[in-house]
Design a protein around this motif. Structure first.
Motif, PDB file in Angstrom:
ATOM      1  N   VAL A 184       0.908  -1.291   0.200  1.00  0.00           N
ATOM      2  CA  VAL A 184       0.060   0.382  -0.035  1.00  0.00           C
ATOM      3  C   VAL A 184       0.790   1.187  -0.003  1.00  0.00           C
ATOM      4  O   VAL A 184       1.497   1.581   1.018  1.00  0.00           O
ATOM      5  N   PRO A 185       0.966   1.819  -1.296  1.00  0.00           N
ATOM      6  CA  PRO A 185       2.018   2.884  -1.139  1.00  0.00           C
ATOM      7  C   PRO A 185       1.546   4.228  -0.879  1.00  0.00           C
ATOM      8  O   PRO A 185       2.229   5.315  -1.315  1.00  0.00           O
ATOM      9  N   SER A 186       0.350   4.293  -0.074  1.00  0.00           N
ATOM     10  CA  SER A 186       0.003   5.924   0.176  1.00  0.00           C
ATOM     11  C   SER A 186      -0.879   5.604   1.337  1.00  0.00           C
ATOM     12  O   SER A 186      -1.041   4.659   2.168  1.00  0.00           O
ATOM     13  N   LEU A 187      -0.859   6.860   2.109  1.00  0.00           N
ATOM     14  CA  LEU A 187      -1.487   6.884   3.673  1.00  0.00           C
ATOM     15  C   LEU A 187      -2.911   6.514   3.434  1.00  0.00           C
ATOM     16  O   LEU A 187      -3.432   5.808   4.236  1.00  0.00           O
ATOM     17  N   GLU A 188      -3.767   7.010   2.466  1.00  0.00           N
ATOM     18  CA  GLU A 188      -5.156   6.705   2.259  1.00  0.00           C
ATOM     19  C   GLU A 188      -5.284   4.967   1.877  1.00  0.00           C
ATOM     20  O   GLU A 188      -6.009   4.726   2.353  1.00  0.00           O
ATOM     21  N   GLU A 189      -4.502   4.644   1.326  1.00  0.00           N
ATOM     22  CA  GLU A 189      -4.426   3.095   0.982  1.00  0.00           C
ATOM     23  C   GLU A 189      -4.125   2.227   1.942  1.00  0.00           C
ATOM     24  O   GLU A 189      -4.753   1.440   2.393  1.00  0.00           O
ATOM     25  N   TYR A 190      -3.062   2.778   3.015  1.00  0.00           N
ATOM     26  CA  TYR A 190      -2.889   2.104   4.207  1.00  0.00           C
ATOM     27  C   TYR A 190      -4.106   2.012   5.223  1.00  0.00           C
ATOM     28  O   TYR A 190      -4.542   1.100   5.640  1.00  0.00           O
ATOM     29  N   SER A 191      -4.591   3.274   5.207  1.00  0.00           N
ATOM     30  CA  SER A 191      -5.844   3.468   6.263  1.00  0.00           C
ATOM     31  C   SER A 191      -7.218   2.759   5.856  1.00  0.00           C
ATOM     32  O   SER A 191      -7.777   1.960   6.455  1.00  0.00           O
ATOM     33  N   ALA A 192      -7.183   2.657   4.432  1.00  0.00           N
ATOM     34  CA  ALA A 192      -8.246   1.785   3.829  1.00  0.00           C
ATOM     35  C   ALA A 192      -8.297   0.365   4.229  1.00  0.00           C
ATOM     36  O   ALA A 192      -8.934  -0.315   4.326  1.00  0.00           O
ATOM     37  N   LEU A 193      -6.813  -0.107   3.903  1.00  0.00           N
ATOM     38  CA  LEU A 193      -6.461  -1.534   4.239  1.00  0.00           C
ATOM     39  C   LEU A 193      -6.708  -1.754   5.823  1.00  0.00           C
ATOM     40  O   LEU A 193      -7.262  -3.013   5.995  1.00  0.00           O
ATOM     41  N   VAL A 194      -6.324  -1.005   6.607  1.00  0.00           N
ATOM     42  CA  VAL A 194      -6.574  -1.151   8.048  1.00  0.00           C
ATOM     43  C   VAL A 194      -8.008  -1.305   8.476  1.00  0.00           C
ATOM     44  O   VAL A 194      -8.531  -2.114   9.119  1.00  0.00           O
ATOM     45  N   ASN A 195      -8.824  -0.331   7.693  1.00  0.00           N
ATOM     46  CA  ASN A 195     -10.252  -0.389   7.852  1.00  0.00           C
ATOM     47  C   ASN A 195     -10.864  -1.504   7.559  1.00  0.00           C
ATOM     48  O   ASN A 195     -11.668  -2.144   7.970  1.00  0.00           O
ATOM     49  N   TYR A 196     -10.572  -1.959   6.223  1.00  0.00           N
ATOM     50  CA  TYR A 196     -10.759  -3.456   5.855  1.00  0.00           C
ATOM     51  C   TYR A 196     -10.470  -4.491   6.750  1.00  0.00           C
ATOM     52  O   TYR A 196     -11.534  -5.452   7.020  1.00  0.00           O
ATOM     53  N   LEU A 197      -9.374  -4.394   7.269  1.00  0.00           N
ATOM     54  CA  LEU A 197      -9.062  -5.838   8.090  1.00  0.00           C
ATOM     55  C   LEU A 197      -9.718  -5.705   9.635  1.00  0.00           C
ATOM     56  O   LEU A 197     -10.081  -6.753  10.018  1.00  0.00           O
ATOM     57  N   VAL A 198      -9.965  -4.461  10.038  1.00  0.00           N
ATOM     58  CA  VAL A 198     -10.766  -4.310  11.309  1.00  0.00           C
ATOM     59  C   VAL A 198     -11.935  -4.931  11.088  1.00  0.00           C
ATOM     60  O   VAL A 198     -12.736  -5.437  12.125  1.00  0.00           O
ATOM     61  N   LYS A 199     -12.805  -4.817   9.906  1.00  0.00           N
ATOM     62  CA  LYS A 199     -13.973  -5.216   9.767  1.00  0.00           C
ATOM     63  C   LYS A 199     -14.118  -6.643   9.186  1.00  0.00           C
ATOM     64  O   LYS A 199     -15.235  -7.265   9.340  1.00  0.00           O
TER      65      LYS A 199
END
Length: 202
Positions: A184-199
């Motif tokens: 994940v090469p950007s802050l937004e994508e990193y955050s989106a991935l974390v949010n995906y994994l949280v759910k």
């Protein structure tokens, strides 16, 4: 990780497809445990000695802002960096948590090591950093060998071993999913991935 951090420092525009992306095991994340935590959490594994952790430090707050409310963010200092001082700085982090001054201590310790280039060669050097945030050596000593601190040290060592952490910074979501940062090469994508994994429930 250096690539990721370089891109974080550069301002990225929001990528609309990031949250809709299909994340894949062993490409974007690793499954390190069969059972997830009961409550959603994000665990950051780091070391004060780690220059990448120092650069990553301000972005954790930004990731937190982008993740759904109700997710608990935790930190786990690792002992395997810094030689003999690795465990000593892990103890310092635990002391700061017990005294409820962790944010102040983390900022001061990162600055001392990476900005001011101060050596952390013994416990007196550690105490000197605590002094800068208003905690004297006597107070540090009274807490450093306490039951609470020793319990935190054991838990952090156990967490590090179970999550098979070999490098820092590392992010583990719900105790089960370890983010593959290079995916994940950007802050937004990193955050989106974390949010995906949280759910994620499977």
């Amino acid at each position: 990780m250096k690539y990721l951090l370089t891109l974080f420092i550069t301002v990225f525009s929001f990528l609309p497809l990031a949250q809709a992306a299909k994340y894949e095991e062993n490409t974007h994340y690793e499954v390190i445990k069969e059972v997830a935590t009961q409550e959603p959490e994000v665990m950051e594994y780091f070391s004060y000695f780690c220059p990448h952790c120092y650069k990553f430090y301000p972005f954790v707050a930004q990731i937190k802002e982008r993740v759904d409310p109700g997710v608990t963010f935790k930190k786990n200092h690792v002992e395997f960096l810094g030689g003999d001082m690795g465990p000593e700085l892990t103890r310092a982090f635990a002391v700061a948590e017990v005294l409820k001054v962790e944010p102040e201590l983390s900022q001061a310790m990162f600055s001392a090591i990476h900005d001011k280039k101060q050596r952390m060669a013994n416990v007196d050097d550690v105490k000197a950093v605590f002094e800068t945030i208003g905690i004297n050596g006597e107070k540090y000593d009274s807490v450093a060998k306490s039951f609470s601190v020793n319990g935190k040290l054991k838990q952090m060592a156990r967490n590090t071993e179970q999550a098979e952490i070999r490098g820092t910074p590392a992010i583990v979501v719900n105790g089960k999913y370890k983010v593959i940062a290079r995916s994940v090469p950007s802050l937004e994508e990193y955050s989106a991935l974390v949010n995906y994994l949280v759910k994620k429930t499977d």
